[in-house]
Design a protein around this motif. Structure first.
Motif, PDB file in Angstrom:
ATOM      1  N   THR A  26      23.816   5.449  32.217  1.00 57.11           N
ATOM      2  CA  THR A  26      25.003   6.300  32.219  1.00 57.11           C
ATOM      3  C   THR A  26      24.725   7.598  32.959  1.00 57.11           C
ATOM      4  O   THR A  26      25.483   8.003  33.842  1.00 57.11           O
ATOM      5  CB  THR A  26      25.438   6.600  30.772  1.00 57.11           C
ATOM      6  N   GLN A  27      23.629   8.253  32.641  1.00 52.11           N
ATOM      7  CA  GLN A  27      23.334   9.560  33.219  1.00 52.11           C
ATOM      8  C   GLN A  27      23.013   9.491  34.700  1.00 52.11           C
ATOM      9  O   GLN A  27      23.504  10.302  35.476  1.00 52.11           O
ATOM     10  CB  GLN A  27      22.166  10.206  32.468  1.00 52.11           C
ATOM     11  N   ASP A  61      20.963  -6.670  38.568  1.00 49.10           N
ATOM     12  CA  ASP A  61      20.953  -6.547  37.107  1.00 49.10           C
ATOM     13  C   ASP A  61      20.308  -5.241  36.632  1.00 49.10           C
ATOM     14  O   ASP A  61      19.488  -5.236  35.715  1.00 49.10           O
ATOM     15  CB  ASP A  61      20.240  -7.742  36.460  1.00 49.10           C
ATOM     16  N   VAL A  62      20.708  -4.114  37.225  1.00 51.30           N
ATOM     17  CA  VAL A  62      20.117  -2.841  36.827  1.00 51.30           C
ATOM     18  C   VAL A  62      20.483  -2.451  35.399  1.00 51.30           C
ATOM     19  O   VAL A  62      19.868  -1.542  34.840  1.00 51.30           O
ATOM     20  CB  VAL A  62      20.448  -1.691  37.817  1.00 51.30           C
ATOM     21  N   ALA A  65      29.844  -3.812  31.201  1.00 45.76           N
ATOM     22  CA  ALA A  65      29.878  -3.908  29.742  1.00 45.76           C
ATOM     23  C   ALA A  65      28.486  -3.733  29.137  1.00 45.76           C
ATOM     24  O   ALA A  65      28.341  -3.203  28.039  1.00 45.76           O
ATOM     25  CB  ALA A  65      30.465  -5.248  29.314  1.00 45.76           C
ATOM     26  N   GLU A  66      27.459  -4.164  29.880  1.00 47.13           N
ATOM     27  CA  GLU A  66      26.104  -4.058  29.355  1.00 47.13           C
ATOM     28  C   GLU A  66      25.496  -2.681  29.604  1.00 47.13           C
ATOM     29  O   GLU A  66      24.456  -2.344  29.058  1.00 47.13           O
ATOM     30  CB  GLU A  66      25.234  -5.163  29.944  1.00 47.13           C
TER      31      GLU A  66
END
Length: 177
Positions: free
Chosen positions: A107-108, A65-66, A98-99
């Motif tokens: 994202t980065q 769950d990162v 999605a989360e």
């Protein structure tokens, strides 16, 4: 399960710093440190511990769950990936795509690691209806009725965790399966 000498050896001079994070280091030290270590010392200490563990045997680090990780955790993952490239370490990080959407760190960091060739994504597809039926059969200890499989498949959308939760709820309610 390691004694204090082994923990100290694995910490490689970062025992005091890592005692703030790892219970085994605090136990080897005798107590937690009085304050927080500098961030760079903590990251370097983590890299040393993982490198030392990987010297003894290949190492698997599992991060579940990162998508819920804070920015400092993403920074730590990025630091470790860049500073332990030749070690026998596999980091398995799971996330719900999605989360991740709209968050900066999630994202980065993966994009940077992908560009460096240090990250490989594996998309996990939903279970096929037959696999949902096989999972239900393992849980129930018998072949499930087709109607139950169809019901599970429709409601879980092939997500094994959801399918297991639905089956458990049915069993808890003593439903007619």
């Amino acid at each position: 399960a390691l004694d204090a000498r082994d923990v100290s050896r694995l910490c490689g001079g970062f025992l005091d710093d890592l005692a703030a994070l790892l219970r085994s280091a605090a136990a080897a030290r005798g107590s937690p440190p009085p304050g927080e270590p500098p961030r760079f010392r903590l990251l370097e200490g983590l890299a040393v511990v993982l490198a030392n563990l990987a010297e003894e045997a290949p190492l698997l680090v599992s991060l579940d769950d990162v998508h819920m990780a804070d920015p400092s955790s993403w920074d730590a993952l990025h630091y470790l990936a860049r500073n332990l490239p030749e070690r026998r370490i596999l980091v398995l990080a799971t996330a719900r795509p999605a989360e991740l959407h709209g968050q900066t760190g999630p994202t980065q960091t993966p994009l940077a690691l992908e560009q460096d060739g240090r990250l490989h994504r594996l998309e996990v597809e939903p279970l096929a209806t037959e696999a949902v039926g096989a999972l239900a059969g393992m849980v129930l200890g018998q072949t499930p009725l087709p109607a139950l499989v169809a019901w599970l498949d429709e409601r879980s959308r092939g997500n094994p965790l959801f399918a297991l939760g639905l089956l458990k709820a049915l069993q808890d309610e003593a439903a007619d399966l």
